[in-house]
Design a protein around this motif. Structure first.
Motif, PDB file in Angstrom:
ATOM      1  N   SER A   1      -9.464   6.825   6.539  1.00  0.00           N
ATOM      2  CA  SER A   1      -8.430   5.851   5.964  1.00  0.00           C
ATOM      3  C   SER A   1      -8.583   5.609   4.544  1.00  0.00           C
ATOM      4  CB  SER A   1      -9.283   4.425   6.353  1.00  0.00           C
ATOM      5  OG  SER A   1     -10.743   3.952   5.897  1.00  0.00           O
ATOM      6  N   HIS A   2      -9.259   6.705   3.927  1.00  0.00           N
ATOM      7  CA  HIS A   2      -8.975   6.886   2.560  1.00  0.00           C
ATOM      8  C   HIS A   2      -7.803   7.691   1.977  1.00  0.00           C
ATOM      9  CE1 HIS A   2     -13.036   5.288   1.669  1.00  0.00           C
ATOM     10  NE2 HIS A   2     -13.211   5.546   3.049  1.00  0.00           N
ATOM     11  N   HIS A   3      -6.872   7.389   0.979  1.00  0.00           N
ATOM     12  CA  HIS A   3      -6.075   8.104   0.436  1.00  0.00           C
ATOM     13  C   HIS A   3      -6.600   8.559  -0.765  1.00  0.00           C
ATOM     14  CE1 HIS A   3      -3.896   6.287   3.795  1.00  0.00           C
ATOM     15  NE2 HIS A   3      -2.901   6.975   3.630  1.00  0.00           N
TER      16      HIS A   3
ATOM     17  N   GLN B   1      -7.460   2.429  -0.149  1.00  0.00           N
ATOM     18  CA  GLN B   1      -7.723   2.087   1.353  1.00  0.00           C
ATOM     19  C   GLN B   1      -6.608   0.851   1.314  1.00  0.00           C
ATOM     20  OE1 GLN B   1     -12.188   1.725   1.133  1.00  0.00           O
ATOM     21  NE2 GLN B   1     -11.626   2.467   3.105  1.00  0.00           N
ATOM     22  N   ARG B   2      -6.146   0.827   2.645  1.00  0.00           N
ATOM     23  CA  ARG B   2      -5.269  -0.330   3.034  1.00  0.00           C
ATOM     24  C   ARG B   2      -5.907  -1.571   3.512  1.00  0.00           C
ATOM     25  NH1 ARG B   2      -0.332   0.623   5.283  1.00  0.00           N
ATOM     26  NH2 ARG B   2      -0.690   2.817   5.190  1.00  0.00           N
ATOM     27  N   ASP B   3      -5.401  -2.628   2.955  1.00  0.00           N
ATOM     28  CA  ASP B   3      -6.017  -3.893   3.352  1.00  0.00           C
ATOM     29  C   ASP B   3      -4.677  -4.660   4.041  1.00  0.00           C
ATOM     30  OD1 ASP B   3      -7.507  -6.415   3.495  1.00  0.00           O
ATOM     31  OD2 ASP B   3      -7.475  -6.913   1.462  1.00  0.00           O
TER      32      ASP B   3
ATOM     33  N   ASN C   1      -8.985   6.485  -5.293  1.00  0.00           N
ATOM     34  CA  ASN C   1      -9.349   6.315  -3.649  1.00  0.00           C
ATOM     35  C   ASN C   1      -8.728   5.008  -3.318  1.00  0.00           C
ATOM     36  OD1 ASN C   1     -10.362   6.435  -1.161  1.00  0.00           O
ATOM     37  ND2 ASN C   1     -12.423   6.573  -1.705  1.00  0.00           N
TER      38      ASN C   1
ATOM     39  N   PHE D   1       0.739  -1.150   0.012  1.00  0.00           N
ATOM     40  CA  PHE D   1       0.003   0.052  -0.061  1.00  0.00           C
ATOM     41  C   PHE D   1       0.925   1.339  -0.081  1.00  0.00           C
ATOM     42  CE2 PHE D   1      -2.184   3.434   2.156  1.00  0.00           C
ATOM     43  CZ  PHE D   1      -3.475   3.477   1.566  1.00  0.00           C
TER      44      PHE D   1
ATOM     45  N   LYS E   1      -5.709  -2.787  -1.701  1.00  0.00           N
ATOM     46  CA  LYS E   1      -6.831  -3.471  -2.143  1.00  0.00           C
ATOM     47  C   LYS E   1      -6.972  -3.955  -3.629  1.00  0.00           C
ATOM     48  CE  LYS E   1     -10.107  -2.280   1.328  1.00  0.00           C
ATOM     49  NZ  LYS E   1     -11.440  -1.851   1.811  1.00  0.00           N
TER      50      LYS E   1
ATOM     51  N   GLN F   1      -8.573  -1.868  -6.220  1.00  0.00           N
ATOM     52  CA  GLN F   1      -8.116  -0.540  -6.349  1.00  0.00           C
ATOM     53  C   GLN F   1      -6.771  -0.609  -7.205  1.00  0.00           C
ATOM     54  OE1 GLN F   1      -7.882   0.551  -2.474  1.00  0.00           O
ATOM     55  NE2 GLN F   1     -10.046   1.262  -2.511  1.00  0.00           N
TER      56      GLN F   1
ATOM     57  N   VAL G   1      -5.615  12.996   2.667  1.00  0.00           N
ATOM     58  CA  VAL G   1      -6.062  11.576   3.454  1.00  0.00           C
ATOM     59  C   VAL G   1      -7.115  12.131   4.190  1.00  0.00           C
ATOM     60  CG1 VAL G   1      -5.196  10.197   5.294  1.00  0.00           C
ATOM     61  CG2 VAL G   1      -3.638  11.055   3.368  1.00  0.00           C
TER      62      VAL G   1
ATOM     63  N   CYS H   1       1.161   4.399  -3.035  1.00  0.00           N
ATOM     64  CA  CYS H   1       0.820   5.465  -2.505  1.00  0.00           C
ATOM     65  C   CYS H   1       2.257   6.328  -3.024  1.00  0.00           C
ATOM     66  CB  CYS H   1       0.733   5.728  -1.222  1.00  0.00           C
ATOM     67  SG  CYS H   1      -1.063   5.226  -0.537  1.00  0.00           S
TER      68      CYS H   1
END
Length: 86
Positions: free
Chosen positions: A41-43, A57-59, A55, A22, A64, A67, A38, A26
């Motif tokens: 939790s959304h970048h 989000q970390r998993d 958009n 992740f 993800k 994404q 940010v 980024c």
């Protein structure tokens, strides 16, 4: 070939979408000229000349899968492949 070029190749090949770090994704988008904002939790990434926003989000520690696919589609659609530097 630098670290970000290797990551870009990995994303474009699409063979390991579930294994993209992740934070590295980024950093790659920032290297490609995207502005990052940010919100919780959304970048959110935007770039002049690119209509849609990305958009992420970390998993866990990974991005993800769907994404990563969106990022790949956007890179291909706007032909952003050669814009990394550093």
């Amino acid at each position: 070939m630098g670290k970000y070029e290797k990551l870009l190749e990995q994303i474009l090949l699409g063979s390991s979408d579930a294994n993209i770090d992740f934070d590295e994704l980024c950093r790659l988008l920032v290297q490609m000229g995207f502005d990052m904002r940010v919100r919780g939790s959304h970048h959110i990434f935007r770039k002049q000349g690119v209509e849609e926003r990305i958009n992420l989000q970390r998993d866990g520690g990974k991005a993800k899968v769907y994404q990563v696919r969106q990022v790949r589609a956007m890179i291909l659609r706007y032909k952003l492949r050669g814009e990394t530097h550093g």
